[in-house]
Design a protein around this motif. Sequence first.
Motif, PDB file in Angstrom:
ATOM      1  N   THR A  57       0.249  -1.575  -0.262  1.00 25.79           N
ATOM      2  CA  THR A  57      -0.288  -0.109  -0.118  1.00 25.79           C
ATOM      3  C   THR A  57       0.956   1.653   0.054  1.00 25.79           C
ATOM      4  OG1 THR A  57      -1.092  -1.171   1.889  1.00 25.79           O
ATOM      5  CG2 THR A  57      -2.581   0.453   1.348  1.00 25.79           C
ATOM      6  N   GLN A  58       0.441   2.045  -0.559  1.00 23.61           N
ATOM      7  CA  GLN A  58       0.842   3.700  -0.598  1.00 23.61           C
ATOM      8  C   GLN A  58       0.614   4.217   1.074  1.00 23.61           C
ATOM      9  OE1 GLN A  58      -0.804   5.307  -3.931  1.00 23.61           O
ATOM     10  NE2 GLN A  58      -2.461   6.262  -2.328  1.00 23.61           N
ATOM     11  N   ASN A  59       1.496   5.709   1.132  1.00 26.78           N
ATOM     12  CA  ASN A  59       1.158   6.226   2.381  1.00 26.78           C
ATOM     13  C   ASN A  59       1.650   6.122   3.414  1.00 26.78           C
ATOM     14  OD1 ASN A  59      -0.497   8.501   0.884  1.00 26.78           O
ATOM     15  ND2 ASN A  59      -2.164   6.791   1.284  1.00 26.78           N
ATOM     16  N   MET A  60       2.838   5.337   3.238  1.00 22.21           N
ATOM     17  CA  MET A  60       3.560   4.638   4.360  1.00 22.21           C
ATOM     18  C   MET A  60       5.555   5.051   4.480  1.00 22.21           C
ATOM     19  SD  MET A  60       2.746   2.966   6.583  1.00 22.21           S
ATOM     20  CE  MET A  60       3.576   1.009   7.809  1.00 22.21           C
ATOM     21  N   ARG A  61       5.681   6.097   3.304  1.00 22.19           N
ATOM     22  CA  ARG A  61       7.181   6.008   3.282  1.00 22.19           C
ATOM     23  C   ARG A  61       7.492   7.233   4.731  1.00 22.19           C
ATOM     24  NH1 ARG A  61      10.010   2.996   0.665  1.00 22.19           N
ATOM     25  NH2 ARG A  61       9.675   2.426  -1.262  1.00 22.19           N
ATOM     26  N   HIS A  62       6.699   8.409   4.544  1.00 22.51           N
ATOM     27  CA  HIS A  62       7.137   9.295   5.405  1.00 22.51           C
ATOM     28  C   HIS A  62       4.999   9.895   6.047  1.00 22.51           C
ATOM     29  CE1 HIS A  62       6.547  12.419   2.898  1.00 22.51           C
ATOM     30  NE2 HIS A  62       6.650  11.616   1.736  1.00 22.51           N
ATOM     31  N   LEU A  63       5.994  10.853   7.118  1.00 27.09           N
ATOM     32  CA  LEU A  63       4.816  11.987   7.355  1.00 27.09           C
ATOM     33  C   LEU A  63       3.364  10.633   8.248  1.00 27.09           C
ATOM     34  CD1 LEU A  63       3.856  14.769   4.629  1.00 27.09           C
ATOM     35  CD2 LEU A  63       4.979  14.850   6.509  1.00 27.09           C
ATOM     36  N   ARG A  64       4.064   9.314   9.023  1.00 28.67           N
ATOM     37  CA  ARG A  64       3.587   8.678   9.044  1.00 28.67           C
ATOM     38  C   ARG A  64       2.397   9.344  11.027  1.00 28.67           C
ATOM     39  NH1 ARG A  64       6.881   3.106   9.346  1.00 28.67           N
ATOM     40  NH2 ARG A  64       7.670   3.491   7.426  1.00 28.67           N
ATOM     41  N   ALA A  65       3.205   9.967  11.483  1.00 32.05           N
ATOM     42  CA  ALA A  65       2.713  11.262  12.970  1.00 32.05           C
ATOM     43  C   ALA A  65       1.206  11.169  13.019  1.00 32.05           C
ATOM     44  CB  ALA A  65       3.634  12.018  12.996  1.00 32.05           C
ATOM     45  N   ASN A  66       1.117  11.699  11.586  1.00 29.98           N
ATOM     46  CA  ASN A  66      -0.351  12.701  11.501  1.00 29.98           C
ATOM     47  C   ASN A  66      -1.665  11.491  11.671  1.00 29.98           C
ATOM     48  OD1 ASN A  66       0.561  12.917   8.578  1.00 29.98           O
ATOM     49  ND2 ASN A  66       0.461  14.912   8.302  1.00 29.98           N
ATOM     50  N   LYS A  67      -1.085  10.271  10.842  1.00 32.69           N
ATOM     51  CA  LYS A  67      -2.088   9.344  10.001  1.00 32.69           C
ATOM     52  C   LYS A  67      -2.911   8.785  11.611  1.00 32.69           C
ATOM     53  CE  LYS A  67      -0.006   8.712   6.147  1.00 32.69           C
ATOM     54  NZ  LYS A  67       1.631   9.580   5.987  1.00 32.69           N
ATOM     55  N   LYS A  96      -4.845   3.318  13.340  1.00 35.12           N
ATOM     56  CA  LYS A  96      -5.961   1.742  12.402  1.00 35.12           C
ATOM     57  C   LYS A  96      -5.207   2.358  10.807  1.00 35.12           C
ATOM     58  CE  LYS A  96     -10.466   1.282  11.956  1.00 35.12           C
ATOM     59  NZ  LYS A  96     -12.045   1.230  12.016  1.00 35.12           N
ATOM     60  N   ALA A  97      -5.588   3.359  10.177  1.00 32.95           N
ATOM     61  CA  ALA A  97      -4.708   4.011   8.983  1.00 32.95           C
ATOM     62  C   ALA A  97      -3.523   3.125   9.041  1.00 32.95           C
ATOM     63  CB  ALA A  97      -4.956   5.443   8.694  1.00 32.95           C
ATOM     64  N   ARG A  98      -2.571   3.401  10.456  1.00 35.10           N
ATOM     65  CA  ARG A  98      -0.905   3.440   9.674  1.00 35.10           C
ATOM     66  C   ARG A  98      -1.367   0.991   9.675  1.00 35.10           C
ATOM     67  NH1 ARG A  98       2.710   5.931  14.371  1.00 35.10           N
ATOM     68  NH2 ARG A  98       0.126   6.295  14.894  1.00 35.10           N
ATOM     69  N   ARG A  99      -1.965   0.592  10.922  1.00 33.36           N
ATOM     70  CA  ARG A  99      -2.144  -0.494  10.661  1.00 33.36           C
ATOM     71  C   ARG A  99      -2.447  -1.263   8.992  1.00 33.36           C
ATOM     72  NH1 ARG A  99      -4.441  -0.637  15.430  1.00 33.36           N
ATOM     73  NH2 ARG A  99      -6.508  -0.406  14.836  1.00 33.36           N
ATOM     74  N   ASN A 100      -3.972  -0.167   8.917  1.00 34.99           N
ATOM     75  CA  ASN A 100      -4.348  -1.296   7.632  1.00 34.99           C
ATOM     76  C   ASN A 100      -2.950  -0.622   6.208  1.00 34.99           C
ATOM     77  OD1 ASN A 100      -6.375  -1.510   8.614  1.00 34.99           O
ATOM     78  ND2 ASN A 100      -7.945   0.244   8.534  1.00 34.99           N
ATOM     79  N   TYR A 101      -1.922  -0.008   6.568  1.00 33.23           N
ATOM     80  CA  TYR A 101      -1.487   0.128   5.262  1.00 33.23           C
ATOM     81  C   TYR A 101      -0.743  -0.728   5.089  1.00 33.23           C
ATOM     82  CZ  TYR A 101      -2.626   4.924   4.943  1.00 33.23           C
ATOM     83  OH  TYR A 101      -3.728   6.682   4.392  1.00 33.23           O
ATOM     84  N   ARG A 102      -0.109  -1.833   6.617  1.00 30.11           N
ATOM     85  CA  ARG A 102       0.422  -2.637   5.768  1.00 30.11           C
ATOM     86  C   ARG A 102       0.454  -4.035   5.271  1.00 30.11           C
ATOM     87  NH1 ARG A 102       0.861  -3.618  12.528  1.00 30.11           N
ATOM     88  NH2 ARG A 102       1.335  -1.653  13.112  1.00 30.11           N
ATOM     89  N   ARG A 103      -1.637  -3.799   5.210  1.00 33.36           N
ATOM     90  CA  ARG A 103      -1.632  -5.200   4.204  1.00 33.36           C
ATOM     91  C   ARG A 103      -1.107  -5.401   3.070  1.00 33.36           C
ATOM     92  NH1 ARG A 103      -7.702  -5.156   6.441  1.00 33.36           N
ATOM     93  NH2 ARG A 103      -7.663  -4.773   8.112  1.00 33.36           N
ATOM     94  N   LEU A 104      -1.544  -5.714   2.166  1.00 36.03           N
ATOM     95  CA  LEU A 104      -1.611  -6.052   1.092  1.00 36.03           C
ATOM     96  C   LEU A 104      -2.685  -5.448  -0.085  1.00 36.03           C
ATOM     97  CD1 LEU A 104       0.888  -9.012   0.836  1.00 36.03           C
ATOM     98  CD2 LEU A 104       1.410  -6.738   0.213  1.00 36.03           C
ATOM     99  N   THR A 105      -2.649  -5.049  -0.504  1.00 39.08           N
ATOM    100  CA  THR A 105      -4.242  -4.885  -1.654  1.00 39.08           C
ATOM    101  C   THR A 105      -3.944  -5.854  -3.199  1.00 39.08           C
ATOM    102  OG1 THR A 105      -2.825  -2.678  -2.517  1.00 39.08           O
ATOM    103  CG2 THR A 105      -4.385  -2.987  -0.476  1.00 39.08           C
ATOM    104  N   GLN A 106      -5.021  -6.019  -3.666  1.00 41.12           N
ATOM    105  CA  GLN A 106      -5.188  -6.338  -5.014  1.00 41.12           C
ATOM    106  C   GLN A 106      -4.785  -5.738  -6.353  1.00 41.12           C
ATOM    107  OE1 GLN A 106      -8.032  -9.617  -5.127  1.00 41.12           O
ATOM    108  NE2 GLN A 106      -7.599  -9.396  -7.250  1.00 41.12           N
TER     109      GLN A 106
END
Length: 67
Positions: free
Chosen positions: A29-39, A42-52
Motif C-alpha cells: 500500500t502507498q502512504n507508508m513512506r513518511h509523515l506517519r505521525a499525523n496518520k 488504525k490507518a497505519r495498521r491497515n497500510y501494512r496489508r497487501l492490496t490486490q
Amino acid sequence: MAKSYKRKTRKGAAKRFKVTATGKILRRTQNMRHLRANKSKKARRNYRRLTQLKGGMAKKVKKMLNI
C-alpha cells in the motif's frame, strides 16, 4: 521449426509484486513512506496489508512477470 526465445522476468516488478496461488497480483500500500505521525494508528495498521491489483494494471504486471 523456429525456436522461440526465452522471456526474461522484469526483476524490478518481481521484487515489488507477489502472485498468489490463484493468480492474483498483490502489492504494497502507498502512504507508508513518511509523515506517519499525523496518520491514525488504525490507518497505519491497515497500510501494512497487501492490496490486490485489478484491471489493466494487473494485466501489465502479469506480462512483466511472464504469467
